[in-house]
Write a protein that holds these residues in place. Structure first.
Motif, PDB file in Angstrom:
ATOM      1  N   UNK A   1       0.834  -1.200   0.000  1.00 21.09           N
ATOM      2  CA  UNK A   1       0.000   0.000   0.000  1.00 21.09           C
ATOM      3  C   UNK A   1       0.873   1.256   0.000  1.00 21.09           C
ATOM      4  N   UNK A   2       1.917   1.268   0.834  1.00 17.94           N
ATOM      5  CA  UNK A   2       2.830   2.402   0.919  1.00 17.94           C
ATOM      6  C   UNK A   2       3.488   2.677  -0.430  1.00 17.94           C
ATOM      7  N   UNK A   3       3.982   1.652  -1.091  1.00 17.35           N
ATOM      8  CA  UNK A   3       4.652   1.832  -2.386  1.00 17.35           C
ATOM      9  C   UNK A   3       3.669   2.252  -3.477  1.00 17.35           C
TER      10      UNK A   3
ATOM     11  N   UNK B   1      -7.037   9.485 -11.284  1.00 19.92           N
ATOM     12  CA  UNK B   1      -7.138   9.340  -9.834  1.00 19.92           C
ATOM     13  C   UNK B   1      -8.540   9.724  -9.351  1.00 19.92           C
ATOM     14  N   UNK B   2      -9.069  10.812  -9.890  1.00 20.33           N
ATOM     15  CA  UNK B   2     -10.406  11.252  -9.475  1.00 20.33           C
ATOM     16  C   UNK B   2     -11.488  10.293  -9.960  1.00 20.33           C
ATOM     17  N   UNK B   3     -11.264   9.635 -11.106  1.00 20.49           N
ATOM     18  CA  UNK B   3     -12.203   8.606 -11.568  1.00 20.49           C
ATOM     19  C   UNK B   3     -12.184   7.398 -10.640  1.00 20.49           C
ATOM     20  N   UNK B   4     -10.976   7.022 -10.192  1.00 16.53           N
ATOM     21  CA  UNK B   4     -10.832   5.861  -9.309  1.00 16.53           C
ATOM     22  C   UNK B   4     -11.307   6.168  -7.891  1.00 16.53           C
ATOM     23  N   UNK B   5     -11.224   7.423  -7.479  1.00 21.50           N
ATOM     24  CA  UNK B   5     -11.568   7.819  -6.113  1.00 21.50           C
ATOM     25  C   UNK B   5     -12.613   8.941  -6.140  1.00 21.50           C
TER      26      UNK B   5
ATOM     27  N   UNK C   1       0.507  12.378   2.366  1.00 22.66           N
ATOM     28  CA  UNK C   1      -0.415  12.258   3.501  1.00 22.66           C
ATOM     29  C   UNK C   1      -1.872  12.370   3.035  1.00 22.66           C
ATOM     30  N   UNK C   2      -2.137  13.296   2.093  1.00 23.47           N
ATOM     31  CA  UNK C   2      -3.478  13.446   1.545  1.00 23.47           C
ATOM     32  C   UNK C   2      -3.919  12.155   0.856  1.00 23.47           C
ATOM     33  N   UNK C   3      -3.030  11.580   0.037  1.00 21.92           N
ATOM     34  CA  UNK C   3      -3.352  10.335  -0.667  1.00 21.92           C
ATOM     35  C   UNK C   3      -3.566   9.188   0.320  1.00 21.92           C
ATOM     36  N   UNK C   4      -2.720   9.122   1.362  1.00 25.18           N
ATOM     37  CA  UNK C   4      -2.842   8.050   2.355  1.00 25.18           C
ATOM     38  C   UNK C   4      -4.163   8.174   3.113  1.00 25.18           C
ATOM     39  N   UNK C   5      -4.541   9.381   3.517  1.00 26.82           N
ATOM     40  CA  UNK C   5      -5.791   9.580   4.241  1.00 26.82           C
ATOM     41  C   UNK C   5      -6.989   9.228   3.373  1.00 26.82           C
TER      42      UNK C   5
ATOM     43  N   UNK D   1     -11.175   5.123   2.224  1.00 28.45           N
ATOM     44  CA  UNK D   1     -11.769   4.178   1.291  1.00 28.45           C
ATOM     45  C   UNK D   1     -11.736   2.752   1.868  1.00 28.45           C
ATOM     46  N   UNK D   2     -10.652   2.401   2.586  1.00 33.64           N
ATOM     47  CA  UNK D   2     -10.516   1.067   3.170  1.00 33.64           C
ATOM     48  C   UNK D   2     -11.212   0.950   4.520  1.00 33.64           C
TER      49      UNK D   2
END
Length: 178
Positions: free
Chosen positions: A103-105, A126-130, A164-168, A173-174
């Protein structure tokens, strides 16, 4: 139905006592890992109220033998749980696990792609996926500022903020976010 009946294989050949004991000890180990989590992390793990109560009760127990017996009880409660889902969630909390590292990578690669040459296409993908991303303007600002940092070969502050934004976002989502 006895406790051992649920551990039989589909082909109706019963498991050996050793195999059953190994499985029960594995469930107890999962229980130990659950006990080592913080309360906020425990809330993020999918489990029944019975297991949650057993974990809360374990905090109260101080004696070694009582703790050992209570871990056996937690292992027994774990038999009726979806222990694969619990293990997967535990792996995301463990910084040494393959799932956490993967996940980190993935997040690092996504950040680098968003900063890279095809950033507009990557952002659209990215916006389509999220679709759950609410603050698109902040995301765009972080990408723009990160691109400036890369061109200046200076600080990494905005790249860290973008990560950090992407991780949050991924944690939400998870179901890992509070």
């Amino acid at each position: 139905m006895t406790d051992f009946d649920q551990f039989e294989d589909e082909d109706d050949t019963p498991k050996s006592k050793t195999q059953i004991k190994r499985e029960m000890e594995a469930l107890q180990e999962i229980g130990k890992k659950l006990l080592q989590l913080s309360k906020s992390q425990q809330k993020k793990v999918p489990m029944s109220d019975t297991l949650r109560d057993a974990l809360n009760e374990a905090d109260r127990i101080k004696q070694h033998e009582a703790t050992r017996r209570h871990l056996q009880y937690i292992g027994k409660v774990m038999r009726s749980e979806d222990h694969q889902a619990i293990e997967q969630r535990l792996a995301l909390f463990d910084t040494t696990s393959a799932a956490y590292n993967k996940l980190f990578h993935q997040l690092e690669l996504k950040r680098d792609a968003l900063i890279g040459e095809n950033s507009k296409e990557e952002l659209a993908n990215y916006l389509d996926e999220h679709p759950e991303v609410e603050d698109i303007q902040t995301l765009r600002n972080l990408i723009r500022q990160s691109q400036k940092e890369v061109s200046q070969q200076g600080k990494t502050t905005n790249r860290k903020k973008l990560f950090r934004f992407l991780r949050e976002t991924e944690e939400k989502r998870l179901g890992l976010a509070e």
